[in-house]
Design a protein around this motif. Structure first.
Motif, PDB file in Angstrom:
ATOM      1  N   GLY A 152      61.192  32.308   4.943  1.00  0.00           N
ATOM      2  CA  GLY A 152      59.792  32.615   4.430  1.00  0.00           C
ATOM      3  C   GLY A 152      59.232  33.744   4.171  1.00  0.00           C
ATOM      4  O   GLY A 152      59.910  34.483   3.825  1.00  0.00           O
ATOM      5  N   SER A 153      58.117  34.252   2.921  1.00  0.00           N
ATOM      6  CA  SER A 153      57.934  35.527   2.440  1.00  0.00           C
ATOM      7  C   SER A 153      56.160  35.715   2.725  1.00  0.00           C
ATOM      8  O   SER A 153      55.642  34.858   3.503  1.00  0.00           O
ATOM      9  CB  SER A 153      57.870  35.087   1.100  1.00  0.00           C
ATOM     10  N   GLY A 154      56.029  37.099   3.560  1.00  0.00           N
ATOM     11  CA  GLY A 154      55.245  37.226   4.202  1.00  0.00           C
ATOM     12  C   GLY A 154      55.071  36.438   5.218  1.00  0.00           C
ATOM     13  O   GLY A 154      53.403  36.480   5.768  1.00  0.00           O
ATOM     14  N   VAL A 155      55.429  36.332   6.211  1.00  0.00           N
ATOM     15  CA  VAL A 155      55.253  35.644   6.767  1.00  0.00           C
ATOM     16  C   VAL A 155      54.902  36.677   8.709  1.00  0.00           C
ATOM     17  O   VAL A 155      55.434  37.313   8.430  1.00  0.00           O
ATOM     18  CB  VAL A 155      56.430  34.598   7.749  1.00  0.00           C
ATOM     19  N   ASP A 156      54.107  36.350  10.084  1.00  0.00           N
ATOM     20  CA  ASP A 156      54.120  36.960  10.610  1.00  0.00           C
ATOM     21  C   ASP A 156      55.088  36.710  11.715  1.00  0.00           C
ATOM     22  O   ASP A 156      54.636  35.063  12.801  1.00  0.00           O
ATOM     23  CB  ASP A 156      52.843  36.812  11.380  1.00  0.00           C
ATOM     24  N   GLY A 157      56.069  37.579  11.928  1.00  0.00           N
ATOM     25  CA  GLY A 157      57.353  36.873  12.922  1.00  0.00           C
ATOM     26  C   GLY A 157      56.816  36.548  14.191  1.00  0.00           C
ATOM     27  O   GLY A 157      57.054  36.197  15.107  1.00  0.00           O
ATOM     28  N   ALA A 158      56.038  38.101  14.411  1.00  0.00           N
ATOM     29  CA  ALA A 158      55.305  37.886  16.084  1.00  0.00           C
ATOM     30  C   ALA A 158      54.865  35.995  16.226  1.00  0.00           C
ATOM     31  O   ALA A 158      54.482  36.073  17.093  1.00  0.00           O
ATOM     32  CB  ALA A 158      55.047  38.780  16.910  1.00  0.00           C
ATOM     33  N   ALA A 159      53.812  36.538  15.191  1.00  0.00           N
ATOM     34  CA  ALA A 159      52.306  34.777  15.365  1.00  0.00           C
ATOM     35  C   ALA A 159      53.378  34.012  15.337  1.00  0.00           C
ATOM     36  O   ALA A 159      53.691  33.044  16.264  1.00  0.00           O
ATOM     37  CB  ALA A 159      51.996  35.257  14.363  1.00  0.00           C
ATOM     38  N   LEU A 160      54.754  33.940  14.277  1.00  0.00           N
ATOM     39  CA  LEU A 160      55.507  32.557  14.739  1.00  0.00           C
ATOM     40  C   LEU A 160      56.177  32.106  15.637  1.00  0.00           C
ATOM     41  O   LEU A 160      56.213  30.608  16.801  1.00  0.00           O
ATOM     42  CB  LEU A 160      56.583  32.447  13.603  1.00  0.00           C
ATOM     43  N   HIS A 161      56.549  33.356  16.586  1.00  0.00           N
ATOM     44  CA  HIS A 161      57.167  33.397  17.930  1.00  0.00           C
ATOM     45  C   HIS A 161      56.146  32.579  19.011  1.00  0.00           C
ATOM     46  O   HIS A 161      56.781  31.622  19.606  1.00  0.00           O
ATOM     47  CB  HIS A 161      57.776  34.739  18.481  1.00  0.00           C
ATOM     48  N   THR A 162      55.086  33.167  19.702  1.00  0.00           N
ATOM     49  CA  THR A 162      54.169  33.289  19.468  1.00  0.00           C
ATOM     50  C   THR A 162      53.857  31.470  19.891  1.00  0.00           C
ATOM     51  O   THR A 162      52.933  30.872  21.123  1.00  0.00           O
ATOM     52  CB  THR A 162      52.625  33.497  19.516  1.00  0.00           C
ATOM     53  N   ALA A 163      53.785  30.747  18.667  1.00  0.00           N
ATOM     54  CA  ALA A 163      52.924  29.693  18.115  1.00  0.00           C
ATOM     55  C   ALA A 163      53.994  28.181  18.677  1.00  0.00           C
ATOM     56  O   ALA A 163      53.683  27.342  19.122  1.00  0.00           O
ATOM     57  CB  ALA A 163      53.004  29.473  16.837  1.00  0.00           C
ATOM     58  N   LEU A 164      55.560  29.121  18.163  1.00  0.00           N
ATOM     59  CA  LEU A 164      56.836  28.471  18.973  1.00  0.00           C
ATOM     60  C   LEU A 164      56.840  28.245  20.485  1.00  0.00           C
ATOM     61  O   LEU A 164      57.485  27.016  21.088  1.00  0.00           O
ATOM     62  CB  LEU A 164      58.012  28.818  18.119  1.00  0.00           C
ATOM     63  N   LYS A 165      57.042  29.595  21.108  1.00  0.00           N
ATOM     64  CA  LYS A 165      56.111  29.212  22.643  1.00  0.00           C
ATOM     65  C   LYS A 165      55.148  28.708  23.366  1.00  0.00           C
ATOM     66  O   LYS A 165      55.774  27.247  24.410  1.00  0.00           O
ATOM     67  CB  LYS A 165      56.551  30.386  22.936  1.00  0.00           C
ATOM     68  N   ASP A 166      54.526  28.425  22.056  1.00  0.00           N
ATOM     69  CA  ASP A 166      53.090  27.487  23.033  1.00  0.00           C
ATOM     70  C   ASP A 166      54.014  25.694  22.551  1.00  0.00           C
ATOM     71  O   ASP A 166      53.087  25.134  23.708  1.00  0.00           O
ATOM     72  CB  ASP A 166      52.134  27.597  21.956  1.00  0.00           C
ATOM     73  N   CYS A 167      55.018  26.009  22.443  1.00  0.00           N
ATOM     74  CA  CYS A 167      55.178  24.126  21.481  1.00  0.00           C
ATOM     75  C   CYS A 167      56.137  23.764  23.659  1.00  0.00           C
ATOM     76  O   CYS A 167      56.138  22.695  23.159  1.00  0.00           O
ATOM     77  CB  CYS A 167      56.226  23.915  20.888  1.00  0.00           C
ATOM     78  N   ARG A 168      56.551  24.517  23.604  1.00  0.00           N
ATOM     79  CA  ARG A 168      57.272  24.981  25.237  1.00  0.00           C
ATOM     80  C   ARG A 168      56.677  23.432  26.042  1.00  0.00           C
ATOM     81  O   ARG A 168      55.553  24.089  26.074  1.00  0.00           O
ATOM     82  CB  ARG A 168      58.004  25.761  25.761  1.00  0.00           C
ATOM     83  N   ASP A 169      57.600  22.826  26.781  1.00  0.00           N
ATOM     84  CA  ASP A 169      56.653  22.056  27.739  1.00  0.00           C
ATOM     85  C   ASP A 169      57.575  22.241  28.991  1.00  0.00           C
ATOM     86  O   ASP A 169      58.224  21.172  30.031  1.00  0.00           O
ATOM     87  CB  ASP A 169      57.110  20.219  27.526  1.00  0.00           C
ATOM     88  N   ALA A 170      57.185  22.843  30.035  1.00  0.00           N
ATOM     89  CA  ALA A 170      58.074  23.759  30.930  1.00  0.00           C
ATOM     90  C   ALA A 170      57.134  22.532  32.409  1.00  0.00           C
ATOM     91  O   ALA A 170      57.859  21.967  32.973  1.00  0.00           O
ATOM     92  CB  ALA A 170      57.805  24.875  31.735  1.00  0.00           C
ATOM     93  N   ALA A 171      56.073  22.047  32.379  1.00  0.00           N
ATOM     94  CA  ALA A 171      55.614  20.946  33.756  1.00  0.00           C
ATOM     95  C   ALA A 171      56.109  19.324  32.747  1.00  0.00           C
ATOM     96  O   ALA A 171      55.701  18.436  33.473  1.00  0.00           O
ATOM     97  CB  ALA A 171      53.835  20.939  32.866  1.00  0.00           C
TER      98      ALA A 171
END
Length: 366
Positions: free
Chosen positions: A312-331
């Motif tokens: 993308g253009s002008g996206v926040d890479g760190a925020a995207l990483h954090t958001a995708l990590k929150d999609c994980r389902d360890a439990a």
């Protein structure tokens, strides 16, 4: 997912915006990708890293036939059927719309197509930065076109003073309704923005940036080195990679995709939903507002996990990483609940003949 679908990109923009120049640059910098081109009002041409210039209107053989007739809406499916034959071996198809075309109609035709070998690759709107006000006055519908675009290329930015360019960029961002906007000179954008996957091997030698002609057809002047141009080209967008060996939760991922930030143009890669569908991995293809999942059995001996690339253009890479990590389902707290996958299955192409999961049919979209 059966055989791979070929992305079809609509390249639009009013007369003089630089569409053909941009297309020529993409063809020269194809990186081994085999590109099919449908030039509106002229015909369909299959080209490997050669300029459209000098070819428009000519007859070019495509294995089982020649395409030299005018293109209209009723013929588009026929051209796409010819271009998507395995014998042609294309990786991507670009439809260059005429300067007075209505891109929305071309997009509708693609989305309504019954051709199982294609997938929508996005609407790219090219804008002449130096003539934006004049274009808008003559063609006020440009605001609507920008609102529909998945990617906006603000071209000829070298002809606009820095302060005026900042103001223009803010206006275009406003019209673009969250779409990615990249600035360009001489139609140069990185092919990674449009091309999926890795090339199957170089078929033609790559030209350096110093070898590329300017818009007037002359070679670049000395003094601006290839390294600088290469860096400038890539500076126009951000590419973020995400990998996880922990399965993603289907609903959390869909929440992320539904709320993806402005400027995030493309997402591609593989998703592991773990216990929600242990049999299949899912290829994810998203461009602008368009989203598809393609399930296929896990390849033998493949290491399970999720691998995604976000562009993308002008996206926040760190925020995207954090958001995708929150999609994980360890439990895996919802494991065994078939309905958890229904949201994902709503975005599975109904034309895909491969079996899905053992889940019931998804509810129809609202």
């Amino acid at each position: 997912m059966g055989k791979r679908q070929i992305p079809v990109v609509v390249l639009a923009g009013f007369l003089g915006s630089g569409k053909t120049t941009l297309l020529n640059q993409l063809l020269r910098q194809s990186g081994g990708n085999r590109i099919g081109v449908v030039v509106n009002d002229f015909g369909a041409i299959e080209i490997d890293a050669m300029s459209v210039a000098g070819q428009v209107g000519s007859t070019v053989s495509l294995g089982n036939g020649c395409l030299c007739c005018a293109v209209d809406g009723s013929e588009l499916d026929a051209y796409l059927e010819k271009l998507t034959r395995p014998s042609v071996g294309l990786d991507v198809i670009v439809i260059e719309a005429s300067g007075l075309a209505e891109p929305q109609e071309l997009v509708r035709m693609l989305l309504a197509s019954d051709n199982p070998n294609i997938v929508y690759g996005g609407l790219v709107e090219v804008v002449d930065a130096a003539e934006f006000d004049a274009t808008r006055q003559q063609h006020p519908e440009i605001e609507r076109h920008l609102a529909l675009a998945d990617l906006v290329v603000l071209n000829k930015t070298d002809r606009v003073e820095a302060d005026a360019l900042r103001r223009l960029r803010a206006r275009v961002d406003g019209f673009a309704d969250g779409a990615a906007v990249v600035e360009s000179t001489y139609g140069r954008i990185d092919p990674e923005l449009l091309f999926d996957g890795k090339p199957k091997g170089e078929r033609f030698g790559q030209l350096s940036f110093d070898d590329l002609p300017d818009e007037d057809g002359l070679p670049h002047e000395d003094g601006l080195h290839g390294e600088h141009r290469h860096a400038h080209l890539h500076a126009a967008y951000d590419s973020v990679s995400f990998a996880s060996d922990v399965a993603l939760h289907p609903r959390r991922l869909l929440d992320f995709l539904d709320q993806r930030p402005e400027g995030l143009y493309r997402i591609k890669g593989f998703v592991d939903f773990g216990p929600y569908d242990p049999r299949n991995r899912y290829t994810l293809h998203a461009v602008g507002r368009f989203l598809r999942f393609y399930p296929e059995p896990w390849p033998r001996d493949a290491e399970r996990g999720t691998q995604l690339v976000l562009i993308g253009s002008g996206v926040d890479g760190a925020a995207l990483h954090t958001a995708l990590k929150d999609c994980r389902d360890a439990a895996s707290q919802d494991a065994g609940l078939e309905e958890v996958m229904w949201g994902v299955l709503r975005y599975v192409d109904e034309r895909d003949p491969e079996p899905r999961t053992g889940s019931p049919e998804p509810e129809p979209a609202d």
